[in-house]
Design an enzyme around this catalytic site. Structure first.
Site, short mmCIF file in Angstrom:
data_model
loop_
_atom_site.label_atom_id
_atom_site.label_comp_id
_atom_site.label_asym_id
_atom_site.label_seq_id
_atom_site.Cartn_x
_atom_site.Cartn_y
_atom_site.Cartn_z
N THR A 77 17.62 -0.08 7.21
CA THR A 77 18.27 -1.24 6.60
C THR A 77 17.37 -2.47 6.53
O THR A 77 17.44 -3.25 5.58
CB THR A 77 19.55 -1.55 7.42
OG1 THR A 77 20.32 -0.35 7.49
CG2 THR A 77 20.36 -2.66 6.80
N HIS A 117 17.24 6.26 3.35
CA HIS A 117 17.33 5.04 2.53
C HIS A 117 16.34 4.05 3.15
O HIS A 117 16.55 3.59 4.27
CB HIS A 117 18.78 4.55 2.64
CG HIS A 117 19.11 3.29 1.92
ND1 HIS A 117 19.85 3.26 0.76
CD2 HIS A 117 18.84 1.99 2.20
CE1 HIS A 117 20.04 2.01 0.37
NE2 HIS A 117 19.43 1.21 1.22
N HIS A 146 -15.58 0.34 -16.03
CA HIS A 146 -14.40 1.20 -16.21
C HIS A 146 -14.17 1.52 -17.69
O HIS A 146 -13.95 2.67 -18.04
CB HIS A 146 -13.15 0.50 -15.65
CG HIS A 146 -13.14 0.37 -14.16
ND1 HIS A 146 -12.09 0.77 -13.38
CD2 HIS A 146 -14.08 -0.11 -13.30
CE1 HIS A 146 -12.36 0.53 -12.11
NE2 HIS A 146 -13.56 -0.02 -12.03
#
Ligand code: HCA
Length: 406
Positions: free
Chosen positions: A181, A209, A304
């Site tokens: 939680t 969760h 890149h």
């Protein structure tokens, strides 16, 4: 080689925990109306989601009414999709959820020391008693109802306390929840807890969760699945209370890397369109931290872009196209090298130029990169740079392949 697992799928909670996201409380901008909820549900169904969690109708009249419309819509074409009410372990909430026509109840109650002292104020033995006293008659009256019980804040609760509550209903529930939680769990702790609960309750499914307060929700979810959890709670973009929970597409993408069979039954090519749908609804870009995003196929630095022009795989290790990101982007900017500038001027703008000219232009462009600002784009600066070169245009029919979005 495929590994053993118990994964039965995600339980999507975009319309429950997702609506608890702080973002949704900027109500003028972001609130989900019924039309938005329909789009989200349609997107989840297109992805192949089989379990959807909603608020219990006790939350508000609007949620109750919206659920009735959504239920009708979902069930008419997808009778097997499970619709679950997130429900306090409380007889009134339960009765309202049953009357609304849910297929199952995701019951929860705080079990941590914090909840015992600062929330409902009950000691662990009283919690165990209340949970048993509520679920026992519910099961007797509804032998086929899907019932899940979760001890809220499970990860801050000692296992002996969790066992005290869970042992009392292990003959009554289909699934135990294991919610983090407050987002404190680490993969190591998840491994220990999943193993412990799986060992003690081998015949009961386990649902996890994970909140993302430490940035671990995705990692924890993958770990839980690999250790034998049956369900993971997810939402689109990971929207949920505070910094959210596991993103549904992030999870599927990562499970696929571990073992593609974990994604059986999901239409993984819907992942990016679902993220883009949420972006359209919220008027925002797909978060750059979301694995299934165009950002993850966007390249900027000269080294890149040069390599990606030759072979995208050099900087794109995973096959995001299978997850619906069917295009990539090379961005022109202050870090671009001559290869990209050559490509851009030839293939996109259609100028005739040699590689040597492109190298010289690129060097001039780098010298002027400081002129790029919020009112002057890299493209505009580049056009200024090439003006003295008086480049001629290539006849349109002679132009070769282009990369869009550059
Ligand atoms: C909350 C409750 C919850 C519930 C999870 C569950 C949590 O909104 O605080 O029912 O298993 O994180 O504990 O989302």
């Amino acid at each position: 080689m495929t590994k053993e697992h118990n994964f039965k799928g995600v339980i999507d909670t975009t319309l429950r925990d997702g609506q608890q996201s702080p973002l949704m409380f900027d109500t003028f901008t972001y609130r989900f109306g019924l039309d938005d909820k329909i789009k989200i549900v349609d997107g989840l169904l297109a992805l192949g989601v089989q379990n959807i969690e909603f608020f219990s109708p006790v939350v508000s009249e609007t949620e109750g009414k919206d659920f009735a419309v959504l239920r009708q819509r979902i069930k008419s074409n997808n009778p097997n999709v499970q619709l679950l009410a997130h429900c306090r372990t409380h007889p009134t909430d339960i009765e309202k959820a049953l009357n609304a026509g849910f297929d199952g109840l995701n019951l929860y109650m705080g079990v941590s020391q914090e909840a015992q002292h600062h929330s409902h104020g009950l000691a662990i033995s009283d919690i165990a008693q209340r949970v048993r006293d509520t679920i026992e008659p519910l099961r007797r009256a509804n032998p086929n109802l899907y019932i899940r019980f979760s001890g809220e804040d499970c990860f801050r609760t000692e296992l002996k306390d969790i066992y005290k509550v869970y042992d009392g209903v292990s003959d009554l529930v289909n699934t135990f929840g294991m919610p983090d939680t407050v987002g404190i769990a680490t993969p190591e702790l998840v491994r220990k807890r999943v193993n412990a609960l799986r060992k003690r309750y081998p015949d009961i499914a386990l649902e996890c969760h994970f909140h993302n307060d430490r940035g671990y929700s995705l990692m924890n979810a993958v770990t839980a699945v690999l250790c034998g959890a049956s369900y993971i709670d997810t939402s689109v973009w990971g929207l949920a209370e505070r910094s959210g929970i596991t993103s549904v597409t992030g999870l599927l993408f990562n499970l696929f890397q571990e073992d593609p069979t974990l994604c059986d039954g999901y239409n993984i090519e819907v992942c990016y369109p679902l993220n883009a749908l949420m972006a359209t609804m919220l008027g925002m870009q797909v978060p750059y931290t979301e694995p299934v995003s165009l950002t993850n196929r966007t390249h900027t630095a000269g080294v890149h872009t040069k390599a990606v022009l030759n072979s995208a795989g050099t900087y794109e290790a995973m096959d995001l196209a299978r997850f619906g990101v069917t295009t990539n982007q090379l961005l022109l900017g202050p870090l671009s090298g001559w290869n990209l500038i050559y490509y851009y001027l030839r293939e996109i703008k259609g100028y005739e130029l040699s590689k040597e000219e492109a190298q010289q232009i690129s060097s001039d462009f780098k010298n002027q990169a400081g002129r790029i600002d919020r009112s002057r784009s890299p493209e505009l600066v580049l056009m200024d740079v090439i003006a003295p070169y008086q480049l001629s245009k290539i006849p349109t029919q002679d132009m070769t392949g282009r990369i869009e979005n550059l």
